[in-house]
Scaffold this motif. Sequence first.
Motif, PDB file in Angstrom:
ATOM      1  N   UNK A 177      10.965  10.650 -16.000  1.00 53.47           N
ATOM      2  CA  UNK A 177      10.603   9.333 -15.470  1.00 53.47           C
ATOM      3  C   UNK A 177       9.828   9.569 -14.186  1.00 53.47           C
ATOM      4  N   UNK A 178       8.654   8.976 -14.107  1.00 50.08           N
ATOM      5  CA  UNK A 178       7.791   9.156 -12.942  1.00 50.08           C
ATOM      6  C   UNK A 178       7.815   7.876 -12.117  1.00 50.08           C
ATOM      7  N   UNK A 179       7.979   8.032 -10.810  1.00 48.10           N
ATOM      8  CA  UNK A 179       7.953   6.886  -9.905  1.00 48.10           C
ATOM      9  C   UNK A 179       6.715   7.007  -9.032  1.00 48.10           C
ATOM     10  N   UNK A 180       5.912   5.956  -9.047  1.00 51.03           N
ATOM     11  CA  UNK A 180       4.688   5.932  -8.254  1.00 51.03           C
ATOM     12  C   UNK A 180       4.802   4.786  -7.260  1.00 51.03           C
ATOM     13  N   UNK A 181       4.640   5.105  -5.986  1.00 47.43           N
ATOM     14  CA  UNK A 181       4.656   4.074  -4.954  1.00 47.43           C
ATOM     15  C   UNK A 181       3.225   3.840  -4.510  1.00 47.43           C
ATOM     16  N   UNK A 182       2.813   2.582  -4.539  1.00 50.43           N
ATOM     17  CA  UNK A 182       1.442   2.243  -4.183  1.00 50.43           C
ATOM     18  C   UNK A 182       1.394   0.855  -3.555  1.00 50.43           C
ATOM     19  N   UNK A 227       2.013  -8.951  -7.485  1.00 48.38           N
ATOM     20  CA  UNK A 227       2.335  -7.762  -8.269  1.00 48.38           C
ATOM     21  C   UNK A 227       1.137  -6.987  -8.772  1.00 48.38           C
ATOM     22  N   UNK A 228      -0.058  -7.410  -8.408  1.00 51.49           N
ATOM     23  CA  UNK A 228      -1.248  -6.659  -8.816  1.00 51.49           C
ATOM     24  C   UNK A 228      -1.498  -5.532  -7.823  1.00 51.49           C
ATOM     25  N   UNK A 229      -1.890  -4.378  -8.358  1.00 55.15           N
ATOM     26  CA  UNK A 229      -2.141  -3.214  -7.511  1.00 55.15           C
ATOM     27  C   UNK A 229      -3.510  -3.300  -6.854  1.00 55.15           C
ATOM     28  N   UNK A 230      -3.597  -2.692  -5.675  1.00 52.78           N
ATOM     29  CA  UNK A 230      -4.901  -2.488  -5.044  1.00 52.78           C
ATOM     30  C   UNK A 230      -5.425  -1.175  -5.626  1.00 52.78           C
ATOM     31  N   UNK A 231      -6.249  -1.241  -6.650  1.00 57.38           N
ATOM     32  CA  UNK A 231      -6.680  -0.052  -7.378  1.00 57.38           C
ATOM     33  C   UNK A 231      -5.936   0.009  -8.700  1.00 57.38           C
ATOM     34  N   UNK A 232      -5.798   1.202  -9.265  1.00 53.83           N
ATOM     35  CA  UNK A 232      -5.088   1.335 -10.534  1.00 53.83           C
ATOM     36  C   UNK A 232      -4.532   2.745 -10.687  1.00 53.83           C
ATOM     37  N   UNK A 233      -3.618   2.899 -11.631  1.00 54.12           N
ATOM     38  CA  UNK A 233      -3.033   4.197 -11.954  1.00 54.12           C
ATOM     39  C   UNK A 233      -3.702   4.664 -13.252  1.00 54.12           C
ATOM     40  N   UNK A 234      -4.326   5.837 -13.224  1.00 53.53           N
ATOM     41  CA  UNK A 234      -5.058   6.345 -14.382  1.00 53.53           C
ATOM     42  C   UNK A 234      -4.299   7.496 -15.045  1.00 53.53           C
ATOM     43  N   UNK A 235      -4.814   7.955 -16.166  1.00 49.08           N
ATOM     44  CA  UNK A 235      -4.215   9.084 -16.878  1.00 49.08           C
ATOM     45  C   UNK A 235      -4.235  10.340 -16.007  1.00 49.08           C
ATOM     46  N   UNK A 236      -5.270  10.503 -15.220  1.00 47.04           N
ATOM     47  CA  UNK A 236      -5.359  11.669 -14.331  1.00 47.04           C
ATOM     48  C   UNK A 236      -4.239  11.637 -13.300  1.00 47.04           C
ATOM     49  N   UNK A 237      -3.962  10.458 -12.740  1.00 49.82           N
ATOM     50  CA  UNK A 237      -2.879  10.326 -11.766  1.00 49.82           C
ATOM     51  C   UNK A 237      -1.546  10.717 -12.387  1.00 49.82           C
TER      52      UNK A 237
END
Length: 148
Positions: free
Chosen positions: A76-81, A87-97
């Motif tokens: 399980x990966x936790x990403x803090x952004x 609830x919308x992100x500033x930017x996005x989480x990609x496959x590379x991330x």
Amino acid sequence: MKVVLLQDVKALGKKDDIVNVSDGYARNFLFPKKLAVEATAGKLNEINDKKSSLENKKRKELEEAKKLAERLNNIEIVIKTKAGVNGKLFGSITAKDIADLIKENHKIEIDKKKIVLEDAIKSLGTHEIEIKVYPEVVAKVKVTVSQE
């Protein structure tokens, strides 16, 4: 005449196939262009050995892929952004991330092209991501995106 193809021949067969062709076609076209050789007992044994070693290699790769998929299923990966109020992100989480985080946190190297994301993750919450480890083996990783 039975021949063993050394290369793919259009409308005849693929490499290492054993095919029946006329004597003239074999002698005048296939042999001079080194597209085929006569199917002798030694050549047939060589091809069978090649095929069996290739099957063993594929079987080992499949077993390794299944073990890797089991490990990935438990991750399980936790990403803090940063995110906005709704609830919308500033930017996005990609496959590379995601691939970078798996490598950094769990020491498992995954090619970003094997991570199945229809669109980049653009909202907070838990997302289930598929990773194609091998053609028949798929792992599911939970990615939790939380606000910083």
